[in-house]
Motif scaffolding. Structure first.
Motif, PDB file in Angstrom:
ATOM      1  N   UNK A  68     -13.403  -8.010  -3.305  1.00  0.00           N
ATOM      2  CA  UNK A  68     -14.129  -6.916  -3.928  1.00  0.00           C
ATOM      3  C   UNK A  68     -13.162  -5.779  -4.224  1.00  0.00           C
ATOM      4  N   UNK A  69     -13.263  -5.187  -5.422  1.00  0.00           N
ATOM      5  CA  UNK A  69     -12.426  -4.052  -5.803  1.00  0.00           C
ATOM      6  C   UNK A  69     -13.116  -2.778  -5.351  1.00  0.00           C
ATOM      7  N   UNK A  70     -12.440  -1.997  -4.517  1.00  0.00           N
ATOM      8  CA  UNK A  70     -13.022  -0.742  -4.051  1.00  0.00           C
ATOM      9  C   UNK A  70     -13.090   0.271  -5.189  1.00  0.00           C
ATOM     10  N   UNK A  71     -14.061   1.148  -5.099  1.00  0.00           N
ATOM     11  CA  UNK A  71     -14.202   2.205  -6.098  1.00  0.00           C
ATOM     12  C   UNK A  71     -13.509   3.480  -5.626  1.00  0.00           C
ATOM     13  N   UNK A  72     -12.439   3.321  -4.879  1.00  0.00           N
ATOM     14  CA  UNK A  72     -11.625   4.448  -4.431  1.00  0.00           C
ATOM     15  C   UNK A  72     -10.175   4.125  -4.771  1.00  0.00           C
ATOM     16  N   UNK A  73      -9.436   5.085  -5.319  1.00  0.00           N
ATOM     17  CA  UNK A  73      -8.076   4.843  -5.796  1.00  0.00           C
ATOM     18  C   UNK A  73      -7.136   5.912  -5.266  1.00  0.00           C
TER      19      UNK A  73
ATOM     20  N   UNK B  53      -0.673  12.585  -8.761  1.00  0.00           N
ATOM     21  CA  UNK B  53      -1.049  13.780  -7.998  1.00  0.00           C
ATOM     22  C   UNK B  53      -1.033  13.550  -6.489  1.00  0.00           C
ATOM     23  N   UNK B  54      -0.812  12.296  -6.082  1.00  0.00           N
ATOM     24  CA  UNK B  54      -0.774  11.956  -4.652  1.00  0.00           C
ATOM     25  C   UNK B  54      -2.045  12.394  -3.926  1.00  0.00           C
ATOM     26  N   UNK B  55      -3.167  11.879  -4.422  1.00  0.00           N
ATOM     27  CA  UNK B  55      -4.445  12.191  -3.786  1.00  0.00           C
ATOM     28  C   UNK B  55      -5.433  11.054  -4.037  1.00  0.00           C
ATOM     29  N   UNK B  56      -6.476  10.972  -3.217  1.00  0.00           N
ATOM     30  CA  UNK B  56      -7.517   9.969  -3.387  1.00  0.00           C
ATOM     31  C   UNK B  56      -8.538  10.451  -4.414  1.00  0.00           C
TER      32      UNK B  56
ATOM     33  N   UNK C  55      -9.557   9.520 -15.165  1.00  0.00           N
ATOM     34  CA  UNK C  55      -9.030  10.787 -14.638  1.00  0.00           C
ATOM     35  C   UNK C  55      -8.490  11.684 -15.744  1.00  0.00           C
ATOM     36  N   UNK C  56      -7.741  11.119 -16.645  1.00  0.00           N
ATOM     37  CA  UNK C  56      -7.127  11.907 -17.707  1.00  0.00           C
ATOM     38  C   UNK C  56      -6.695  10.958 -18.807  1.00  0.00           C
TER      39      UNK C  56
ATOM     40  N   UNK D 237       0.857  -1.206   0.000  1.00  0.00           N
ATOM     41  CA  UNK D 237       0.000   0.000   0.000  1.00  0.00           C
ATOM     42  C   UNK D 237       0.882   1.242   0.000  1.00  0.00           C
ATOM     43  N   UNK D 238       0.689   2.129  -0.992  1.00  0.00           N
ATOM     44  CA  UNK D 238       1.546   3.312  -1.144  1.00  0.00           C
ATOM     45  C   UNK D 238       1.183   4.433  -0.187  1.00  0.00           C
ATOM     46  N   UNK D 239      -0.083   4.892  -0.133  1.00  0.00           N
ATOM     47  CA  UNK D 239      -0.375   6.065   0.694  1.00  0.00           C
ATOM     48  C   UNK D 239      -0.560   5.713   2.170  1.00  0.00           C
ATOM     49  N   UNK D 240      -0.530   6.731   2.983  1.00  0.00           N
ATOM     50  CA  UNK D 240      -0.934   6.565   4.372  1.00  0.00           C
ATOM     51  C   UNK D 240      -2.440   6.320   4.358  1.00  0.00           C
ATOM     52  N   UNK D 241      -2.857   5.205   4.916  1.00  0.00           N
ATOM     53  CA  UNK D 241      -4.266   4.805   4.783  1.00  0.00           C
ATOM     54  C   UNK D 241      -5.165   5.758   5.557  1.00  0.00           C
ATOM     55  N   UNK D 242      -6.247   6.189   4.923  1.00  0.00           N
ATOM     56  CA  UNK D 242      -7.197   7.119   5.528  1.00  0.00           C
ATOM     57  C   UNK D 242      -8.589   6.502   5.439  1.00  0.00           C
TER      58      UNK D 242
END
Length: 524
Positions: A102-107, A112-115, A350-351, A68-73
């Motif tokens: 299940x694949x979460x719909x949050x990435x 950009x280092x953001x959710x 996203x782009x 897991x890359x980001x600090x989990x929130x």
């Protein structure tokens, strides 16, 4: 009897457990093994294994929590970190698979280092929607797998017999694009989406979605290159997969036996990271394309030669007759892929960040609403002006080519028996030089746009060498309406003349655009 049964069961369970450890599957999915496992490949193929470990394939699926890359929130994901089993991807975004698969719909946006996404939502069932490509030894009937990740046996097939019995493995599988297309071809309801599916395709046949490289490649000239082979000379470029990468066992491919066209492995290296900061490319930038998109024998300097694929020579401004100094393209800082592999596909909505493998240039006037094109990615808000420049320059070059080819057909009979490159008279040598200059420009797929000043300089030199059209033949050889009969002979050096033509074209395009705006404002 009972004791014998207990001992037999114990031996069988130990064997299964040993093979399971061999393949190092995730404990959640331990099954009867159908593969040897990448750990066994490493023992004998250490170098290939270590290189593969550096590629994105090896890191496509990671085990939580370490991957897991980001600090989990949890306030953004709505799911505790302890519920995450796998991570998906890391180049553009990272997705997450729960212990319920299940694949979460949050990435997590790794650029950009953001959710981003929809917190609390579930996108799909990972086993049925993702595991077939993201695991090794997947069984669609039971929805089980032997090893997570895109490992050695994902491409080479099961190595179990190879490890246990010494059976040979056919490594040529790796050079066939069918191997890559197993996962890099998007399917909707089990079938490849037709071009009428506007959710997946732009109207001109470029992909909108990610993981469609194979869908586009199938429509490209690369996929059909083998069909265009006429002689052994063509094999180096038109059928390079099993020529450059001969099979481990059996004879090397020949003109008659070659099976492949320009497959994925020609440009991409399967085992290595390739050129830094690229998608495992063997060579960086335009050098990769110019390996084949060139005349094959250096700048054309033999009068009477009929060059093929002179894209590289046109771009570099070398070769031909009557142009003494190199005239590199004004676009010499632009790489081939920037115009021919526009990023039309989207990763996660996203782009636009997935390069197209259609390979066709997207002109501004032909792009659909919202579709990136080959010009405005760099020339923002200049689509109309750039389209006029394209049409003007290509129009000038095509008109001159038509005129010069017609004049050559008239001049050729006056030379007697024409033997290209072996003329003895001054007229024959001049004709040979004009013939080669015209051939250089005609063989460049851009219709001169790759290097407009150089293309015009070559055609001007050809015009001078052909001389005046014979009066008797002037009628039948007249060019089509609107096409110039030749270039004026001012005696000026070709370089300034060609650059002047280029500047005039650009200024005319800009002037026309400004006039159009003034008229529009006047009406408003």
């Amino acid at each position: 009897m009972r004791k014998w049964i207990v001992i037999s069961l114990g031996v069988a369970l130990a064997a299964v457990a040993g093979l399971a450890l061999w393949s190092n599957p995730t404990p959640v999915e331990a099954q009867s093994p159908v593969i040897a496992g990448s750990g066994k490949c490493e023992q004998c193929h250490k170098s290939a294994y270590d290189n593969w470990r550096q590629t994105l394939h090896s890191r496509m699926i990671g085990k939580a929590p370490d991957a897991i890359i980001p600090a989990w929130d949890a306030s953004k994901t709505w799911v505790p970190k302890e519920d995450i089993l796998f991570t998906i991807g890391s180049k553009y975004r990272q997705g997450y698979v729960t212990k319920k698969f299940e694949v979460l719909n949050i990435y997590w946006d790794t650029v950009k280092n953001e959710w981003f996404g929809s917190p609390g939502g579930v996108l799909r069932d990972w086993k049925s929607g993702c595991a077939d490509c993201h695991t090794t030894g997947y069984n669609p009937a039971s929805r089980t797998f032997a090893e997570i990740g895109i490992t050695c046996e994902s491409c080479h097939g099961s190595g179990l017999d190879h490890v246990t019995r010494g059976a040979r493995m056919d490594k040529t599988l790796a050079v066939d694009s069918a191997t890559c297309n197993r996962c890099h071809v998007r399917k909707v309801a089990g079938r490849e989406p037709p071009l009428t599916d506007m959710a997946e395709w732009w109207p001109d046949g470029h992909a909108k979605d990610h993981r469609m490289q194979g869908n586009e490649w199938k429509m490209s000239p690369h996929a059909r290159s083998k069909q265009g082979m006429r002689e052994d000379y063509c094999m180096t470029c038109k059928a390079p997969a099993d020529v450059r990468f001969p099979p481990t066992y059996g004879p090397k491919a020949t003109f008659e036996t070659t099976r492949f066209s320009i497959e994925c492995a020609v440009c991409h290296t399967p085992h290595n990271t390739g050129v830094p900061r690229t998608s495992q490319l063997r060579i960086a930038g335009s050098e990769l394309c110019s390996q084949c998109h060139n005349t094959g024998s250096g700048p054309p300097r033999q009068a009477g030669a009929a060059p093929k694929r002179a894209d590289k020579e046109i771009f570099e401004g070398v070769g031909g007759f009557g142009v003494t100094a190199p005239m590199p393209s004004p676009m010499n800082m632009v790489a081939c892929y920037e115009c021919h592999m526009v990023q039309t596909g989207s990763s996660g909505g996203r782009w636009r960040n997935i390069a197209s493998h259609n390979l066709n240039v997207i002109e501004p006037a032909k792009a659909a609403r919202g579709q990136p094109d080959s010009c405005t990615t760099c020339h923002a808000n200049q689509g109309e002006a750039m389209q006029r420049v394209i049409e003007s320059r290509q129009g000038d070059v095509k008109a001159l080519l038509t005129s010069l080819k017609a004049r050559m057909e008239v001049v050729k009979p006056t030379l007697g028996r024409w033997d290209p490159g072996k003329g003895t008279t001054a007229a024959q040598k001049a004709f040979d030089e004009a013939f080669t200059n015209v051939g250089i420009v005609a063989s460049d797929g851009s219709k001169g746009f790759h290097n407009f000043p150089f293309a015009m300089a070559l055609l001007k030199a050809a015009d001078q060498r052909l001389g005046p059209t014979p009066p008797a033949a002037a009628g039948p050889a007249a060019p089509a309406a609107g096409a110039p009969a030749g270039l004026p002979r001012t005696g000026d050096p070709m370089l300034p003349a060609a650059i002047g033509l280029s500047a005039i074209t650009a200024i005319s395009a800009i002037g026309a655009g400004l006039a159009l705006r003034r008229r529009k404002r006047a009406k408003d």
